[in-house]
Design a protein around this motif. Structure first.
Motif, PDB file in Angstrom:
ATOM      1  N   GLY A 168       3.968  62.491  35.200  1.00  0.00           N
ATOM      2  CA  GLY A 168       3.284  61.396  35.013  1.00  0.00           C
ATOM      3  C   GLY A 168       2.885  61.403  33.384  1.00  0.00           C
ATOM      4  N   LEU A 169       2.108  62.512  33.046  1.00  0.00           N
ATOM      5  CA  LEU A 169       1.845  62.614  31.734  1.00  0.00           C
ATOM      6  C   LEU A 169       3.020  62.680  30.879  1.00  0.00           C
ATOM      7  N   PHE A 170       4.133  63.327  30.891  1.00  0.00           N
ATOM      8  CA  PHE A 170       5.255  63.249  30.323  1.00  0.00           C
ATOM      9  C   PHE A 170       5.637  61.692  30.016  1.00  0.00           C
ATOM     10  N   CYS A 171       5.693  60.823  31.016  1.00  0.00           N
ATOM     11  CA  CYS A 171       6.223  59.736  30.855  1.00  0.00           C
ATOM     12  C   CYS A 171       5.120  58.915  30.047  1.00  0.00           C
ATOM     13  N   ALA A 172       3.991  59.201  30.259  1.00  0.00           N
ATOM     14  CA  ALA A 172       2.915  58.690  29.208  1.00  0.00           C
ATOM     15  C   ALA A 172       3.053  58.840  27.967  1.00  0.00           C
ATOM     16  N   VAL A 173       3.298  60.137  27.651  1.00  0.00           N
ATOM     17  CA  VAL A 173       3.577  60.469  26.197  1.00  0.00           C
ATOM     18  C   VAL A 173       4.913  59.583  25.603  1.00  0.00           C
ATOM     19  N   ASP A 221       3.983  56.100  24.921  1.00  0.00           N
ATOM     20  CA  ASP A 221       3.160  55.973  23.830  1.00  0.00           C
ATOM     21  C   ASP A 221       3.752  55.949  22.420  1.00  0.00           C
ATOM     22  N   ARG A 222       4.933  56.621  22.316  1.00  0.00           N
ATOM     23  CA  ARG A 222       5.656  56.630  21.327  1.00  0.00           C
ATOM     24  C   ARG A 222       6.345  55.252  20.879  1.00  0.00           C
ATOM     25  N   LYS A 223       6.071  54.229  21.710  1.00  0.00           N
ATOM     26  CA  LYS A 223       6.751  53.097  21.339  1.00  0.00           C
ATOM     27  C   LYS A 223       8.219  52.869  21.350  1.00  0.00           C
ATOM     28  N   LEU A 224       8.705  53.541  22.443  1.00  0.00           N
ATOM     29  CA  LEU A 224       9.934  53.214  22.465  1.00  0.00           C
ATOM     30  C   LEU A 224      10.569  51.891  22.854  1.00  0.00           C
ATOM     31  N   LEU A 271      -1.644  56.784  29.781  1.00  0.00           N
ATOM     32  CA  LEU A 271      -1.242  56.019  28.977  1.00  0.00           C
ATOM     33  C   LEU A 271      -2.459  55.271  28.265  1.00  0.00           C
ATOM     34  N   ALA A 272      -3.353  54.978  29.312  1.00  0.00           N
ATOM     35  CA  ALA A 272      -4.794  54.239  28.468  1.00  0.00           C
ATOM     36  C   ALA A 272      -5.483  55.218  27.668  1.00  0.00           C
ATOM     37  N   GLY A 273      -5.489  56.520  28.366  1.00  0.00           N
ATOM     38  CA  GLY A 273      -6.142  57.449  27.469  1.00  0.00           C
ATOM     39  C   GLY A 273      -5.489  57.909  26.154  1.00  0.00           C
ATOM     40  N   LEU A 274      -4.302  57.850  25.906  1.00  0.00           N
ATOM     41  CA  LEU A 274      -3.411  58.250  24.693  1.00  0.00           C
ATOM     42  C   LEU A 274      -3.701  57.033  23.786  1.00  0.00           C
ATOM     43  N   LYS A 275      -3.791  55.763  24.285  1.00  0.00           N
ATOM     44  CA  LYS A 275      -4.049  54.688  23.210  1.00  0.00           C
ATOM     45  C   LYS A 275      -5.397  54.502  22.682  1.00  0.00           C
ATOM     46  N   ALA A 276      -6.434  55.330  23.471  1.00  0.00           N
ATOM     47  CA  ALA A 276      -7.678  55.542  22.759  1.00  0.00           C
ATOM     48  C   ALA A 276      -7.828  56.717  21.819  1.00  0.00           C
ATOM     49  N   ALA A 328      -5.906  59.312  13.326  1.00  0.00           N
ATOM     50  CA  ALA A 328      -6.125  60.150  12.235  1.00  0.00           C
ATOM     51  C   ALA A 328      -6.029  61.369  12.682  1.00  0.00           C
ATOM     52  N   LEU A 329      -6.432  61.966  14.090  1.00  0.00           N
ATOM     53  CA  LEU A 329      -6.213  63.113  14.621  1.00  0.00           C
ATOM     54  C   LEU A 329      -4.581  63.747  14.393  1.00  0.00           C
ATOM     55  N   LYS A 330      -3.900  62.844  14.925  1.00  0.00           N
ATOM     56  CA  LYS A 330      -2.321  63.197  14.810  1.00  0.00           C
ATOM     57  C   LYS A 330      -2.067  63.289  13.138  1.00  0.00           C
ATOM     58  N   GLU A 331      -2.569  62.537  12.386  1.00  0.00           N
ATOM     59  CA  GLU A 331      -1.901  62.759  10.865  1.00  0.00           C
ATOM     60  C   GLU A 331      -2.796  63.833  10.335  1.00  0.00           C
ATOM     61  N   ALA A 332      -3.941  64.162  10.812  1.00  0.00           N
ATOM     62  CA  ALA A 332      -4.583  65.614  10.249  1.00  0.00           C
ATOM     63  C   ALA A 332      -3.650  66.733  10.825  1.00  0.00           C
ATOM     64  N   ALA A 333      -3.357  66.675  11.929  1.00  0.00           N
ATOM     65  CA  ALA A 333      -2.485  67.700  12.392  1.00  0.00           C
ATOM     66  C   ALA A 333      -1.022  67.926  11.678  1.00  0.00           C
ATOM     67  N   ALA A 334      -0.821  66.737  11.548  1.00  0.00           N
ATOM     68  CA  ALA A 334       0.616  66.862  10.803  1.00  0.00           C
ATOM     69  C   ALA A 334       0.584  67.570   9.243  1.00  0.00           C
ATOM     70  N   ILE A 335      -0.527  66.931   8.686  1.00  0.00           N
ATOM     71  CA  ILE A 335      -0.685  67.385   7.378  1.00  0.00           C
ATOM     72  C   ILE A 335      -0.913  68.863   7.276  1.00  0.00           C
ATOM     73  N   ASP A 336      -1.439  69.491   8.363  1.00  0.00           N
ATOM     74  CA  ASP A 336      -1.920  70.807   8.593  1.00  0.00           C
ATOM     75  C   ASP A 336      -0.407  71.695   8.950  1.00  0.00           C
ATOM     76  N   GLY A 337       0.607  70.893   8.880  1.00  0.00           N
ATOM     77  CA  GLY A 337       1.668  71.716   9.431  1.00  0.00           C
ATOM     78  C   GLY A 337       2.006  71.862  10.930  1.00  0.00           C
ATOM     79  N   ALA A 338       1.415  71.080  11.731  1.00  0.00           N
ATOM     80  CA  ALA A 338       1.743  71.072  13.276  1.00  0.00           C
ATOM     81  C   ALA A 338       2.719  70.246  13.374  1.00  0.00           C
ATOM     82  N   ASN A 339       3.848  70.742  14.295  1.00  0.00           N
ATOM     83  CA  ASN A 339       4.962  69.888  14.825  1.00  0.00           C
ATOM     84  C   ASN A 339       4.264  68.911  16.163  1.00  0.00           C
ATOM     85  N   GLU A 340       5.068  68.176  16.605  1.00  0.00           N
ATOM     86  CA  GLU A 340       4.616  67.381  17.416  1.00  0.00           C
ATOM     87  C   GLU A 340       4.019  67.925  18.765  1.00  0.00           C
TER      88      GLU A 340
END
Length: 288
Positions: A90-95, A98-101, A175-180, A184-196
């Motif tokens: 269920g978490l996998f489906c929510a992720v 959340d990517r706006k497929l 899915l409701a939790g991911l929308k919240a 900026a957290l994801k963007e900061a992680a990407a800048i630090d070189g973290a993959n998805e």
């Protein structure tokens, strides 16, 4: 800052609202719970005088009631399946959603659709799919498997049917939790070189801790109170024994043994509280 003073009318309304909630909670939840604890030490059949037997019911459960251990095993299997397979899926489906497929709304509706069905209805659908005589599965693949009658496999196929409903429930909560989550957290992680994957498990998932608590409690409750689906299929017998079914059979069955059934209900209560209290105590300790 001025402190608001409550008028007599406000106090009456507050007392009335809280009073109704407390009365309903005590009358429908805590009252029956405490009554079950007290009756678990009796040999009452619901009609005659109440006879105190102490721990005799619990001793009989452990040594002279084979369906009990089968039910404990099945409930633990149910909990493990929902917690380790259905919930992560269920978490996998929510992720993914959340990517706006493309067509994500359609996928979301399709996954959530089973949640509006009761487990009893899911049980009737399972019969249509798994029946050895008229089941869709045997007809499509030309099989002759007794999915619901074979004690070695029926609990697994029923858990899959129950998981079908559970996945949609967990998906919509996550899915409701991911929308919240702050982008900026994801963007900061990407800048630090973290993959998805790294960004999700090290940044996003820890922020979902409150949602995880809700999902854990829901999963434990769903696993331990499961009743409708197995009762709709074969009344919870022949390999589909569950603690909730044994409680019903002993309290409102043909041979009414309210004290004995209450003992099973108390064990079910202790198991559920054990999981929930242990996890919540660890969670609060970490937060402090």
């Amino acid at each position: 800052m001025k402190t608001r003073r409550y008028s007599t009318r406000d106090k009456v309304l507050l007392a009335g609202g809280l009073g109704v909630a407390v009365v309903v909670n005590v009358g429908l939840i805590w009252g029956p719970t405490l009554a079950s604890v007290a009756l678990s030490g009796t040999g009452w059949n619901g009609i005659g005088p109440i006879k105190w037997v102490g721990g005799e019911n619990y001793g009989q459960l452990a040594t002279d009631y084979p369906p009990f251990w089968s039910a404990v095993r099945n409930n633990l299997l149910w909990l493990g399946f929902l917690g380790l397979i259905a919930t992560p899926f269920g978490l996998f489906c929510a992720v993914l959603l959340d990517r706006k497929l493309r067509f994500s709304r359609v996928y979301q509706s399709a996954l959530y659709m089973p949640v509006v069905l009761s487990l009893a209805v899911v049980g009737f659908i399972a019969q249509l799919v798994y029946s050895s005589d008229y089941g869709v599965l045997n007809a499509i693949f030309h099989l002759k498997v007794d999915w619901l009658g074979d004690r070695a496999i029926n609990i697994w196929v029923v858990m899959i049917a129950a998981g079908w409903r559970h996945v949609g429930y967990v998906m919509i909560i996550y899915l409701a939790g991911l929308k919240a989550v702050d982008p900026a957290l994801k963007e900061a992680a990407a800048i630090d070189g973290a993959n998805e994957a790294q960004a999700f498990f090290r940044v996003v998932f820890p922020t979902l801790r409150p949602v995880n608590v809700i999902v854990l409690v829901i999963t434990v409750i769903e696993a331990l109170r499961a009743f409708d689906i197995v009762y709709a299929i074969n009344k919870g017998r022949n390999g589909l024994e569950l603690l909730s079914v044994l409680v019903t059979e002993n309290i409102v069955g043909e041979a009414s043994r309210i004290g004995f059934g209450s003992a099973i209900a108390v064990i079910l209560l202790v198991i559920s509280l054990g999981f929930i209290v242990t996890y919540l105590s660890q969670l609060f300790r970490e937060e402090r």
